[in-house]
Design an enzyme around this catalytic site. Structure first.
Site, short mmCIF file in Angstrom:
data_model
loop_
_atom_site.label_atom_id
_atom_site.label_comp_id
_atom_site.label_asym_id
_atom_site.label_seq_id
_atom_site.Cartn_x
_atom_site.Cartn_y
_atom_site.Cartn_z
N LYS A 14 32.42 33.44 35.38
CA LYS A 14 31.62 32.22 35.54
C LYS A 14 31.47 31.85 37.03
O LYS A 14 30.36 31.66 37.52
CB LYS A 14 32.28 31.04 34.78
CG LYS A 14 32.42 31.30 33.27
CD LYS A 14 33.01 30.13 32.53
CE LYS A 14 34.45 29.84 32.86
NZ LYS A 14 35.40 30.89 32.44
N ARG A 125 42.38 39.33 39.82
CA ARG A 125 41.68 38.32 40.62
C ARG A 125 42.54 37.89 41.81
O ARG A 125 43.73 37.67 41.67
CB ARG A 125 41.36 37.11 39.74
CG ARG A 125 40.79 35.92 40.53
CD ARG A 125 40.06 34.93 39.69
NE ARG A 125 40.75 34.48 38.50
CZ ARG A 125 40.17 33.79 37.52
NH1 ARG A 125 38.89 33.48 37.60
NH2 ARG A 125 40.86 33.42 36.46
N ARG A 153 46.29 33.20 41.50
CA ARG A 153 46.49 31.94 40.79
C ARG A 153 47.75 32.03 39.94
O ARG A 153 47.97 33.06 39.30
CB ARG A 153 45.27 31.66 39.89
CG ARG A 153 44.11 31.04 40.63
CD ARG A 153 42.84 30.99 39.82
NE ARG A 153 42.98 30.43 38.48
CZ ARG A 153 41.96 30.18 37.67
NH1 ARG A 153 40.72 30.42 38.08
NH2 ARG A 153 42.15 29.69 36.47
P1 ADP Z 1 35.88 32.84 35.65
O1 ADP Z 1 35.31 31.85 36.67
O2 ADP Z 1 35.04 32.95 34.42
O3 ADP Z 1 37.32 32.58 35.32
P2 ADP Z 1 35.62 34.78 37.85
O4 ADP Z 1 34.19 34.65 38.25
O5 ADP Z 1 36.65 34.20 38.76
O6 ADP Z 1 35.84 34.28 36.32
O7 ADP Z 1 35.91 36.34 37.64
C1 ADP Z 1 37.22 36.80 37.26
C2 ADP Z 1 37.56 38.04 38.07
O8 ADP Z 1 36.76 39.13 37.62
C3 ADP Z 1 37.31 37.90 39.57
O9 ADP Z 1 38.32 38.63 40.25
C4 ADP Z 1 35.92 38.54 39.77
O10 ADP Z 1 35.80 39.14 41.06
C5 ADP Z 1 35.90 39.60 38.67
N1 ADP Z 1 34.58 39.78 38.04
C6 ADP Z 1 33.65 38.82 37.78
N2 ADP Z 1 32.59 39.36 37.14
C7 ADP Z 1 32.86 40.68 36.99
C8 ADP Z 1 32.15 41.78 36.40
N3 ADP Z 1 30.94 41.60 35.83
N4 ADP Z 1 32.73 43.00 36.42
C9 ADP Z 1 33.96 43.17 36.97
N5 ADP Z 1 34.69 42.19 37.55
C10 ADP Z 1 34.15 40.95 37.55
P1 AMP Z 2 39.35 27.44 35.34
O1 AMP Z 2 39.34 27.54 36.83
O2 AMP Z 2 38.05 27.03 34.75
O3 AMP Z 2 39.94 28.70 34.70
O4 AMP Z 2 40.38 26.25 34.97
C1 AMP Z 2 41.74 26.32 35.36
C2 AMP Z 2 42.55 25.31 34.57
O5 AMP Z 2 42.11 23.98 34.87
C3 AMP Z 2 42.44 25.41 33.04
O6 AMP Z 2 43.32 26.39 32.48
C4 AMP Z 2 42.83 24.00 32.62
O7 AMP Z 2 44.24 23.79 32.73
C5 AMP Z 2 42.16 23.16 33.69
N1 AMP Z 2 40.78 22.76 33.34
C6 AMP Z 2 39.63 23.13 33.96
N2 AMP Z 2 38.56 22.57 33.38
C7 AMP Z 2 39.03 21.83 32.34
C8 AMP Z 2 38.43 21.03 31.34
N3 AMP Z 2 37.08 20.88 31.28
N4 AMP Z 2 39.22 20.42 30.44
C9 AMP Z 2 40.56 20.56 30.48
N5 AMP Z 2 41.21 21.32 31.38
C10 AMP Z 2 40.46 21.95 32.32
#
Ligand code: ADP
Ligand code: AMP
Length: 215
Positions: A14, A125, A153
């Site tokens: 995302k 990541r 993280r």
């Molecule tokens: P989210 O915001 O949904 O948690 P991220 O955008 O941070 O996910 O992506 C998670 C990890 O996967 C990051 O390390 C990113 O660089 C990698 N990533 C994102 N999209 C892809 C893809 N299409 N293929 C491989 N790796 C990806």
């Molecule tokens: P994310 O970066 O989207 O993976 O979010 C990291 C963490 O933040 C999640 O695992 C939750 O603990 C918290 N969080 C983010 N967005 C929300 C939401 N809309 N509602 C509740 N918790 C959230």
């Protein structure tokens, strides 16, 4: 102007796709995960309340985040440029709040990624604490000169991914019905640029349809 939500399991890509969407369409990116991590980093009241939930991989109580989201969506630059909500809504209650405030998105992008792909995405990541940029050890390696300062993280472990995915799956069926009109499912298991093409195309289609409706 197009308002969007991007929805999908943890590690679906995302945040990665939001960077490209913003470059292309210029809306304001609001990531509730980033807002909460910044609060934890600042050790402020919100951060102290949210940290224990985040560290366990659980959702934070909605009352910690709802008012912040509504407040941010009212800001003048967000009103004029449009918004891109990332990580919100995550529960039916949060979706209902958007609906009650007339804030349903034009496009609800769902990144569909199978469980088995997510573990490698999440455990590989890495974040650059200085720029906030997100890298991946295999799929998006950071430049060599910054590699020593990258951090992981605390919730990006296989064990916590399990908790986070369960929370996602528990809420999926109750969140999606709010967005049937605007939902667009994209195969997020493809490589980054292929996913980007599909995501940008979905938003562009909305733009075209909107432009035609106005003629
Ligand atoms: P989210 O915001 O949904 O948690 P991220 O955008 O941070 O996910 O992506 C998670 C990890 O996967 C990051 O390390 C990113 O660089 C990698 N990533 C994102 N999209 C892809 C893809 N299409 N293929 C491989 N790796 C990806
Ligand atoms: P994310 O970066 O989207 O993976 O979010 C990291 C963490 O933040 C999640 O695992 C939750 O603990 C918290 N969080 C983010 N967005 C929300 C939401 N809309 N509602 C509740 N918790 C959230």
């Amino acid at each position: 102007m197009t308002n969007c939500c991007i929805f999908g399991p943890p590690g679906a890509g995302k945040g990665t796709q939001c960077e490209r969407i913003v470059e292309e369409f210029g809306m304001v990116h609001l990531s509730t995960g980033n807002i909460l991590r910044a609060a934890v980093e600042a050790d402020n009241d919100l951060g102290r309340k949210a940290k224990e939930y985040m560290d366990r991989g659980e959702l934070v109580p909605s009352d910690l985040i709802n008012a912040i989201v509504l407040e941010k969506l009212k800001q003048p630059d967000v009103q004029s440029k449009g918004w891109l909500l990332d990580g919100y809504p995550r529960t039916a209650g949060q979706a209902q709040l958007l609906k009650d405030n007339g804030l349903l998105p034009d496009v609800f992008l769902c990144l569909d990624v199978p469980r088995e792909v997510l573990e490698e995405r999440v455990t590989g990541r890495r974040l650059d604490p200085e720029t906030g940029n997100v890298y991946h050890i295999k799929y998006r390696p950071a430049p060599r000169e910054i590699q020593d300062r990258l951090v992981q993280r605390p919730d990006d472990t296989a064990e916590k991914l399990h908790v986070r995915l369960n929370a996602y799956e528990d809420n999926l069926a109750s969140v999606r019905p709010f967005f049937v009109q605007s939902e667009c499912v994209v195969d997020g298991s493809k490589n980054m640029s292929e996913v980007t093409d599909m995501v940008l195309d979905a938003i562009a289609q909305h733009h075209r349809a909107h432009a035609q409706a106005e003629v």
